[in-house]
Enzyme design. Structure first.
Site, PDB file in Angstrom:
ATOM      1  N   SER A 253       0.850  -1.188   0.000  1.00  0.00           N
ATOM      2  CA  SER A 253       0.000   0.000   0.000  1.00  0.00           C
ATOM      3  C   SER A 253       0.885   1.238   0.000  1.00  0.00           C
ATOM      4  O   SER A 253       1.711   1.413   0.907  1.00  0.00           O
ATOM      5  CB  SER A 253      -0.885   0.009   1.246  1.00  0.00           C
ATOM      6  OG  SER A 253      -1.410   1.315   1.432  1.00  0.00           O
TER       7      SER A 253
ATOM      8  N   HIS B 291      -1.195  -1.366  -4.239  1.00  0.00           N
ATOM      9  CA  HIS B 291      -2.478  -1.021  -3.612  1.00  0.00           C
ATOM     10  C   HIS B 291      -2.563   0.489  -3.410  1.00  0.00           C
ATOM     11  O   HIS B 291      -1.692   1.103  -2.780  1.00  0.00           O
ATOM     12  CB  HIS B 291      -2.571  -1.765  -2.277  1.00  0.00           C
ATOM     13  CG  HIS B 291      -3.896  -1.698  -1.612  1.00  0.00           C
ATOM     14  ND1 HIS B 291      -4.977  -2.458  -2.008  1.00  0.00           N
ATOM     15  CD2 HIS B 291      -4.320  -0.966  -0.551  1.00  0.00           C
ATOM     16  CE1 HIS B 291      -6.006  -2.197  -1.214  1.00  0.00           C
ATOM     17  NE2 HIS B 291      -5.635  -1.285  -0.330  1.00  0.00           N
TER      18      HIS B 291
ATOM     19  N   ASP C  42      -4.732   3.435  -1.912  1.00  0.00           N
ATOM     20  CA  ASP C  42      -5.794   3.744  -0.951  1.00  0.00           C
ATOM     21  C   ASP C  42      -6.338   5.148  -1.158  1.00  0.00           C
ATOM     22  O   ASP C  42      -5.677   6.134  -0.842  1.00  0.00           O
ATOM     23  CB  ASP C  42      -5.254   3.614   0.471  1.00  0.00           C
ATOM     24  CG  ASP C  42      -5.111   2.166   0.899  1.00  0.00           C
ATOM     25  OD1 ASP C  42      -6.105   1.415   0.771  1.00  0.00           O
ATOM     26  OD2 ASP C  42      -4.024   1.782   1.357  1.00  0.00           O
TER      27      ASP C  42
ATOM     28  N   MET D  88      -9.073   7.967  -0.194  1.00  0.00           N
ATOM     29  CA  MET D  88      -9.982   8.360   0.901  1.00  0.00           C
ATOM     30  C   MET D  88     -10.520   9.758   0.616  1.00  0.00           C
ATOM     31  O   MET D  88      -9.788  10.621   0.127  1.00  0.00           O
ATOM     32  CB  MET D  88      -9.225   8.382   2.233  1.00  0.00           C
ATOM     33  CG  MET D  88      -8.539   7.052   2.545  1.00  0.00           C
ATOM     34  SD  MET D  88      -7.728   7.080   4.150  1.00  0.00           S
ATOM     35  CE  MET D  88      -6.797   5.549   4.066  1.00  0.00           C
TER      36      MET D  88
ATOM     37  N   HIS E 210      -8.330   1.040  -4.033  1.00  0.00           N
ATOM     38  CA  HIS E 210      -9.274   0.759  -2.949  1.00  0.00           C
ATOM     39  C   HIS E 210      -9.963   2.069  -2.598  1.00  0.00           C
ATOM     40  O   HIS E 210      -9.376   2.935  -1.956  1.00  0.00           O
ATOM     41  CB  HIS E 210      -8.471   0.177  -1.770  1.00  0.00           C
ATOM     42  CG  HIS E 210      -9.272  -0.045  -0.527  1.00  0.00           C
ATOM     43  ND1 HIS E 210      -8.679  -0.254   0.709  1.00  0.00           N
ATOM     44  CD2 HIS E 210     -10.612  -0.114  -0.318  1.00  0.00           C
ATOM     45  CE1 HIS E 210      -9.624  -0.438   1.607  1.00  0.00           C
ATOM     46  NE2 HIS E 210     -10.794  -0.336   1.025  1.00  0.00           N
TER      47      HIS E 210
ATOM     48  N   MET F 225     -12.151   4.219  -0.594  1.00  0.00           N
ATOM     49  CA  MET F 225     -12.850   4.418   0.680  1.00  0.00           C
ATOM     50  C   MET F 225     -13.563   5.760   0.580  1.00  0.00           C
ATOM     51  O   MET F 225     -13.158   6.757   1.194  1.00  0.00           O
ATOM     52  CB  MET F 225     -11.835   4.382   1.832  1.00  0.00           C
ATOM     53  CG  MET F 225     -11.323   2.981   2.100  1.00  0.00           C
ATOM     54  SD  MET F 225      -9.799   2.966   3.057  1.00  0.00           S
ATOM     55  CE  MET F 225      -8.599   3.066   1.743  1.00  0.00           C
TER      56      MET F 225
ATOM     57  N   MET G 202     -11.596  -6.187   5.166  1.00  0.00           N
ATOM     58  CA  MET G 202     -10.800  -5.246   5.966  1.00  0.00           C
ATOM     59  C   MET G 202     -10.516  -5.868   7.335  1.00  0.00           C
ATOM     60  O   MET G 202     -11.435  -6.277   8.045  1.00  0.00           O
ATOM     61  CB  MET G 202     -11.555  -3.924   6.160  1.00  0.00           C
ATOM     62  CG  MET G 202     -11.685  -3.063   4.916  1.00  0.00           C
ATOM     63  SD  MET G 202     -10.121  -2.681   4.109  1.00  0.00           S
ATOM     64  CE  MET G 202      -9.245  -1.789   5.400  1.00  0.00           C
TER      65      MET G 202
ATOM     66  N   ASP H  88      -6.712  -6.664   4.069  1.00  0.00           N
ATOM     67  CA  ASP H  88      -6.084  -5.347   4.163  1.00  0.00           C
ATOM     68  C   ASP H  88      -6.124  -4.842   5.603  1.00  0.00           C
ATOM     69  O   ASP H  88      -7.202  -4.646   6.167  1.00  0.00           O
ATOM     70  CB  ASP H  88      -6.864  -4.391   3.247  1.00  0.00           C
ATOM     71  CG  ASP H  88      -6.257  -3.011   3.145  1.00  0.00           C
ATOM     72  OD1 ASP H  88      -5.206  -2.758   3.741  1.00  0.00           O
ATOM     73  OD2 ASP H  88      -6.870  -2.177   2.434  1.00  0.00           O
TER      74      ASP H  88
HETATM   75  C1  DX5 Z   1      -6.409   1.261   5.623  1.00  0.00           C
HETATM   76  C2  DX5 Z   1      -5.895   1.001   4.224  1.00  0.00           C
HETATM   77  C3  DX5 Z   1      -4.777   0.023   4.184  1.00  0.00           C
HETATM   78  C4  DX5 Z   1      -3.536   0.449   4.929  1.00  0.00           C
HETATM   79  C5  DX5 Z   1      -2.785  -0.766   5.348  1.00  0.00           C
HETATM   80  O1  DX5 Z   1      -7.487   2.112   5.531  1.00  0.00           O
HETATM   81  O2  DX5 Z   1      -6.922   0.490   3.425  1.00  0.00           O
HETATM   82  O3  DX5 Z   1      -4.477  -0.367   2.854  1.00  0.00           O
HETATM   83  O4  DX5 Z   1      -2.701   1.266   4.182  1.00  0.00           O
HETATM   84  O5  DX5 Z   1      -1.723  -0.373   6.151  1.00  0.00           O
HETATM   85  P1  DX5 Z   1      -1.035  -1.341   7.179  1.00  0.00           P
HETATM   86  O6  DX5 Z   1      -0.491  -2.515   6.383  1.00  0.00           O
HETATM   87  O7  DX5 Z   1       0.026  -0.496   7.774  1.00  0.00           O
HETATM   88  O8  DX5 Z   1      -2.088  -1.779   8.156  1.00  0.00           O
HETATM   89 ZN    ZN Z   2      -6.528  -0.474   1.397  1.00  0.00          ZN
END
Ligand code: DX5
Ligand code: ZN
Length: 221
Positions: A9, A34, A36, A38, A68, A70, A142, A180
């Site tokens: 990620s 990956h 992320d 948000m 991903h 969110m 998750m 994840d």
């Molecule tokens: C959380 C994200 C993850 C996060 C994982 O909201 O979706 O992808 O970056 O990070 P670690 O591996 O540090 O838990």
């Molecule tokens: Zn993620």
């Protein structure tokens, strides 16, 4: 031969040298990258937009560009990410109220020409995914509350993973089962034992001198 995909990620990467951070994971043998996304509403934090995806595409090599989302209204957001180069787009079950809206989202993502994933948060029951297994390419469980990296793995995800593995095997069609949040060598082993085949890892990989060794360790669990 390892059957596990590792998806670093970029959330935990150094954004001032993001291109290099991405390239080093490709070189180290990651098969997914990956991304992320948000929106500051679905989760409190905000991350990046499509321009960041476009910026790293030339450095991704063969890694599958795994976005991903969110966010609320994920279909509306998806177009920009697909155009920027995301190849697989995962939306959250909780981003919509009704099955009709989710089916519309899946159809819309297909029209954008991307692979489709659906994700559930820790508090969401896994059975809600039942209607979607035949329709998606990836299911994302998750194992932390979405919103930030570096949180502790939640064991409650293990039974959900086992449930999804059974459902996917019964389909007779390849669907990735991704996990994840809080993945490291120990928790990675637990989720692989339950049937996960894509491990997202942020803080465990980035910021460590031995990231290539760690990545290799996860691939070979
Ligand atoms: C959380 C994200 C993850 C996060 C994982 O909201 O979706 O992808 O970056 O990070 P670690 O591996 O540090 O838990
Ligand atoms: Zn993620």
């Amino acid at each position: 031969m390892s059957r596990v995909n590792v998806a670093p990620s970029i959330l935990s990467a150094d954004f001032s040298v993001l291109e290099a951070e991405v390239a080093k994971m490709d070189k180290a043998g990651a098969t997914f990258i990956h991304l992320d996304v948000m929106d500051g509403r679905f989760v409190p934090n905000k991350t990046f937009g499509p321009e960041t995806v476009a910026r790293i595409v030339p450095y991704c090599g063969k890694m599958l560009r795994d976005a991903h989302l969110m966010v609320y209204e994920p279909l509306a957001a998806a177009e920009g990410f697909a155009k920027a180069g995301a190849e697989l787009i995962t939306f959250h079950y909780e981003a919509y109220e009704t099955e009709e809206e989710r089916l519309h989202c899946i159809e819309g993502l297909r029209k954008l020409g991307v692979k489709v994933g659906i994700s559930i948060k820790p508090a969401t029951k896994v059975e809600v995914l039942d209607p979607y297994f035949p329709l998606v390419d990836l299911v994302l469980i998750m194992s932390v509350e979405p919103g930030k990296g570096g949180q502790a793995f939640m064991e409650g995800s293990l039974e959900k993973i086992a449930y999804c593995r059974k459902k996917i095997d019964a389909l007779g069609r390849g669907v990735y089962l991704e996990v994840d949040g809080g993945i490291n060598h120990e928790t990675g082993r637990l989720v692989v034992e339950k049937g996960a085949d894509v491990l997202v890892a942020g803080s465990y990989l980035y910021g460590h001198d031995d990231y290539a060794e760690r990545l290799e360790g996860l691939k070979n669990l």
